[in-house]
Design an enzyme around this catalytic site. Structure first.
Site, PDB file in Angstrom:
ATOM      1  N   LYS A 235       0.854  -1.188   0.000  1.00  0.00           N
ATOM      2  CA  LYS A 235       0.000   0.000   0.000  1.00  0.00           C
ATOM      3  C   LYS A 235       0.883   1.229   0.000  1.00  0.00           C
ATOM      4  O   LYS A 235       2.025   1.177   0.480  1.00  0.00           O
ATOM      5  CB  LYS A 235      -0.882   0.029   1.250  1.00  0.00           C
ATOM      6  CG  LYS A 235      -2.144   0.830   1.049  1.00  0.00           C
ATOM      7  CD  LYS A 235      -3.171  -0.022   0.332  1.00  0.00           C
ATOM      8  CE  LYS A 235      -4.506   0.642   0.224  1.00  0.00           C
ATOM      9  NZ  LYS A 235      -5.526  -0.368  -0.082  1.00  0.00           N
TER      10      LYS A 235
HETATM   11  N1  GLU Z   1      -7.072   0.055  -3.291  1.00  0.00           N
HETATM   12  C1  GLU Z   1      -7.844  -1.110  -3.594  1.00  0.00           C
HETATM   13  C2  GLU Z   1      -7.920  -2.029  -2.398  1.00  0.00           C
HETATM   14  O1  GLU Z   1      -7.831  -1.603  -1.279  1.00  0.00           O
HETATM   15  C3  GLU Z   1      -7.397  -1.799  -4.872  1.00  0.00           C
HETATM   16  C4  GLU Z   1      -5.987  -2.284  -4.903  1.00  0.00           C
HETATM   17  C5  GLU Z   1      -5.523  -2.763  -6.262  1.00  0.00           C
HETATM   18  O2  GLU Z   1      -6.311  -2.792  -7.193  1.00  0.00           O
HETATM   19  O3  GLU Z   1      -4.337  -3.093  -6.361  1.00  0.00           O
HETATM   20  O4  GLU Z   1      -8.176  -3.189  -2.517  1.00  0.00           O
END
Ligand code: GLU
Length: 420
Positions: free
Chosen positions: A104
């Protein structure tokens, strides 16, 4: 005191480790992200002054594949939050069985106070600053809170300019014109709808007699609400940062979506021209509304030890990451509330991100039906796996999802063997 988001995630990992007698070494590995990077991001503001922001990228675990996870822009974003979110991504990818680990990123900033040009410069400089640790086979970012396809387009461009060629597979959630996938924008909301409807089916409840409250009306909340309406559900309340709207006879969700889409920077709910019967509602009141399904689709730590006892909905579908703290979750479990956990309920986004990555690598793009059909199959398989473990072991859906994902990651670590 509301526990910190990361503390809450670690407590859940510890509880699962004990339950499945996890190897203590692997338990230690899961308690600590593999790699964390903090960067300073200087940008030139439109006024000509230099402002410096702080950004992060955390890679939690790559045993199952390249790390994957979004990037959020928020004034409260900090390393503790990004760590928690990266950890949840490892588990989410394992539940969905997409070949990724978890990561993240985030920038501590108030995007509503930045112009589009400033946001573009911020994104491009952040991309350049985290470039040493990311890559299509290493770590692939995506959108999250307050970032979207446009942000990903800028990100992709910065990396491409650095490398002297277009690098589509560095990031997912891109605009369709720049190698994005059909269905990606709607994917997280679609997954929320699919898992909610599946649980209603299991509980023999009719969607047409189901009332819903949605906290957060961004990408996940608005599309989740729209798709639940298509399934016959009534949305009794919604909210965003500006406040909430409710109507005992149901809100006109398509009309509200038209309002928020009427300008490039989504107008707020408080400026919506209310329909007959629409009233305003506060945040706590919305969470505690007497509805069948509550979809927290805003931020973490919304339902905790101080308010969990007041939640009346029998079903909670976690559109956001970490909306219920560990302590809040224990109270809900005692009360017999069904919680479809984030790592299952909102995995639709990363699943279609996986499809986008695959399409980019192959330079061969699918139709929307193919995307949605494949998404449905993966979501329902994840749901069934979690449901069966929960029945077999007599544990909550969250406990089951943690058991499933931690076992998968542990197996991958074992099979690879510790380096060196
Ligand atoms: N931000 C989204 C999540 O929390 C998507 C992450 C992604 O597509 O890599 O799952």
């Amino acid at each position: 005191m509301v526990q910190s988001f990361y503390e809450s995630v670690l407590e859940q990992i510890d509880a699962t480790a004990e339950r499945i007698s996890l190897d203590p070494g692997i338990h230690k590995m899961l308690r600590q992200p593999e790699r964390e990077l903090t960067v300073s991001i200087p940008i030139e503001k439109d006024s000509g002054e230099i402002e410096v922001y702080t950004g992060y990228r955390v890679q939690h675990n790559s045993a199952r594949g390249p790390c994957k996870g979004g990037i959020r822009y928020h004034p409260d974003t900090n390393l503790d939050e990004v760590r928690a979110l990266a950890t949840l991504m490892s588990l989410k990818c394992a539940v969905a069985n997409v070949p990724y680990g978890g990561a993240k990123g985030g920038i501590t900033c108030a995007p509503s106070k930045l112009s589009k040009k400033e946001l573009q410069r911020l994104t491009k400089r952040y991309a350049a600053m985290i470039l040493p640790i990311i890559g299509p086979r290493r770590d692939i970012p995506a959108p999250d809170v307050n970032t979207n396809a446009e942000t990903m387009g800028w990100f992709m461009d910065a990396v491409s300019m650095e490398q002297g060629k277009t690098v589509l597979d560095i990031v997912t959630g891109k605009p369709l014109e720049l190698g994005g996938s059909l269905g990606r924008r709607e994917a997280t909301g679609r997954g929320v709808m699919l898992t909610a409807i599946e649980l209603l089916k299991k509980l023999k409840k009719d969607p047409k007699k189901t009332t819903v409250a949605v906290q957060g009306f961004g990408n996940v909340g608005s599309i989740g609400a729209e798709l639940l309406v298509e399934q016959g559900c009534t949305i009794n309340a919604i909210s965003d940062v500006s406040g909430g709207l409710c109507n005992p006879d149901g809100l006109d969700i398509p009309d509200i979506i038209k309002h928020i889409n009427s300008k490039p920077r989504a107008p707020l709910l408080k400026d919506y021209k209310r329909k007959k019967g629409d009233e305003t509602i506060g945040n706590e009141e919305l969470l505690e509304l007497d509805v069948d399904v509550l979809v927290p689709a805003a931020l973490e730590n919304q339902i905790h030890s101080d308010n969990a006892d007041n939640i009346k909905a029998g079903i909670i579908v976690e559109g956001a990451n970490g909306p219920v703290t560990k302590k809040g979750d224990e109270i809900l479990a005692e009360r017999g509330t069904y919680v479809i956990p984030d790592i299952l309920a909102n995995s639709g986004g990363v699943v279609v991100s996986y499809f986008e990555w695959v399409q980019g690598i192959q330079s061969f793009f699918w139709g929307v039906n193919e995307v949605n059909e494949n998404l449905k199959n993966i979501m329902l398989k994840g749901f069934d796996d979690v449901w069966n473990i929960s029945k077999e072991k007599k544990v909550t859906l969250r406990d089951a999802a943690f058991i499933l994902s931690i076992k998968k990651i542990a197996k991958a670590v074992e099979l690879r063997g510790i380096f060196p």
